[in-house]
Scaffold this motif. Structure first.
Motif, short mmCIF file in Angstrom:
data_model
loop_
_atom_site.label_atom_id
_atom_site.label_comp_id
_atom_site.label_asym_id
_atom_site.label_seq_id
_atom_site.Cartn_x
_atom_site.Cartn_y
_atom_site.Cartn_z
N TRP A 110 -9.58 -49.31 -8.64
CA TRP A 110 -8.31 -48.66 -8.37
C TRP A 110 -7.19 -49.45 -9.05
CZ3 TRP A 110 -7.64 -44.29 -5.08
CH2 TRP A 110 -8.80 -43.85 -4.46
N LEU A 134 2.48 -44.78 -10.52
CA LEU A 134 1.21 -44.10 -10.73
C LEU A 134 0.10 -44.76 -9.92
CD1 LEU A 134 1.26 -43.72 -14.64
CD2 LEU A 134 2.01 -42.05 -12.93
N SER A 170 -4.02 -44.77 -9.84
CA SER A 170 -5.20 -44.37 -10.60
C SER A 170 -6.45 -44.71 -9.82
CB SER A 170 -5.24 -45.08 -11.95
OG SER A 170 -4.18 -44.67 -12.79
N SER A 202 -12.08 -45.50 -12.92
CA SER A 202 -12.37 -44.78 -14.16
C SER A 202 -13.81 -45.03 -14.59
CB SER A 202 -11.40 -45.19 -15.27
OG SER A 202 -11.50 -46.56 -15.55
N THR A 211 -10.01 -44.13 -21.28
CA THR A 211 -8.91 -43.21 -21.01
C THR A 211 -7.73 -43.52 -21.91
OG1 THR A 211 -9.58 -43.12 -18.67
CG2 THR A 211 -7.37 -42.33 -19.22
N ASP A 244 -11.48 -41.00 -12.23
CA ASP A 244 -10.96 -40.54 -13.54
C ASP A 244 -9.70 -39.69 -13.38
OD1 ASP A 244 -12.93 -41.77 -15.21
OD2 ASP A 244 -14.34 -40.22 -14.60
N ARG A 245 -8.90 -40.02 -12.39
CA ARG A 245 -7.67 -39.25 -12.14
C ARG A 245 -6.51 -40.19 -11.86
NH1 ARG A 245 -6.51 -35.65 -6.77
NH2 ARG A 245 -4.58 -34.63 -7.46
N THR A 246 -5.34 -39.85 -12.39
CA THR A 246 -4.12 -40.60 -12.13
C THR A 246 -3.06 -39.63 -11.62
OG1 THR A 246 -4.57 -42.25 -13.84
CG2 THR A 246 -2.27 -41.98 -13.18
#
Length: 226
Positions: A37, A52, A54, A57, A61, A92-94
């Motif tokens: 994270w 942000l 995140s 991942s 990216t 895999d998201r922010t």
């Protein structure tokens, strides 16, 4: 590298590294998979601020940057996770967090102060005291090679909860990042492949390229942090 980079150790055991950058031009940084994270706090050259969050991942990216932006980042240790949302939903998201004012942001229905490089550890401690951050000992044990004392199925559940990824995938990511760190110090590709248990140099090349976006040869000359 088109940004100035600095990092420091954190006083929190939940944090891998605290860093800050000043973007000196427009460009794109290719962030390697990290299974961690992260949070980034930005003062934007165009005005205003941004926070942000995140999730872990699983793949490289592209991260755009803009001249004049100033950023502070926190990469949490593998095994640390945010308790207010599912890791599988954040893998895999922010997401950009809501900022009701320039000096504060909202996370998990709580308002938090926007930190600077000196106070970001205080923010991490406040997250932990609120129960927003937790650390999974089973995940840590597996990653450092200690017997976890639980079943394989239980290990898989712990990794899914913390990272949204399988134990095998997280170990692959950790090994690829370790390989790049050693390559950047000038070690020979064949030596790194042998020491880290890759089947051969070609195996290392495939895995490092897949998980960091750069070949081992490119990694040796890459001036950017992994």
């Amino acid at each position: 590298m088109s940004f100035l980079y600095e990092e420091k150790a954190s006083r929190s055991a939940l944090v891998d590294v605290v860093w800050r950058t000043v973007d000196t031009s427009d460009g794109t940084y290719l962030a390697a998979a990290d299974a961690c994270w992260d949070m980034i706090f930005s003062d934007l050259a165009a005005g205003g601020r941004r926070v942000l969050l995140s999730g872990p991942s699983s793949q490289p990216t592209p991260v755009p940057y803009t001249a004049g932006n100033r950023n502070i980042g926190v990469r949490f240790v593998q095994g640390c996770y945010f308790t207010h949302c599912a890791a599988a939903d954040m893998c895999d998201r922010t997401i950009a967090l809501r900022m009701p004012q320039a000096t504060a942001f909202d996370l998990a229905d709580v308002r938090w102060p926007f930190p600077d490089y000196e106070t970001v550890d205080d923010l991490v401690e406040a997250f932990a005291a609120h129960g927003l951050l937790a650390h999974d000992q089973i995940v840590e044990s597996i990653l450092v090679g200690r017997p976890p004392g639980v079943s394989v199925r239980s290990v898989q559940r712990h990794f899914a909860k913390v990272t949204g990824l399988s134990p095998h995938h997280v170990r692959q990511i950790s090994r690829a990042r370790a390989a790049v760190n050693r390559l950047q110090t000038g070690e020979a590709i064949a030596d790194v492949a042998y020491d880290l248990g890759y089947a051969d140099q070609s195996h290392l090349t495939r895995e490092v390229k897949r998980l960091t976006g750069c070949t081992p040869g490119q990694s040796q000359h890459r001036g950017e942090p992994v």
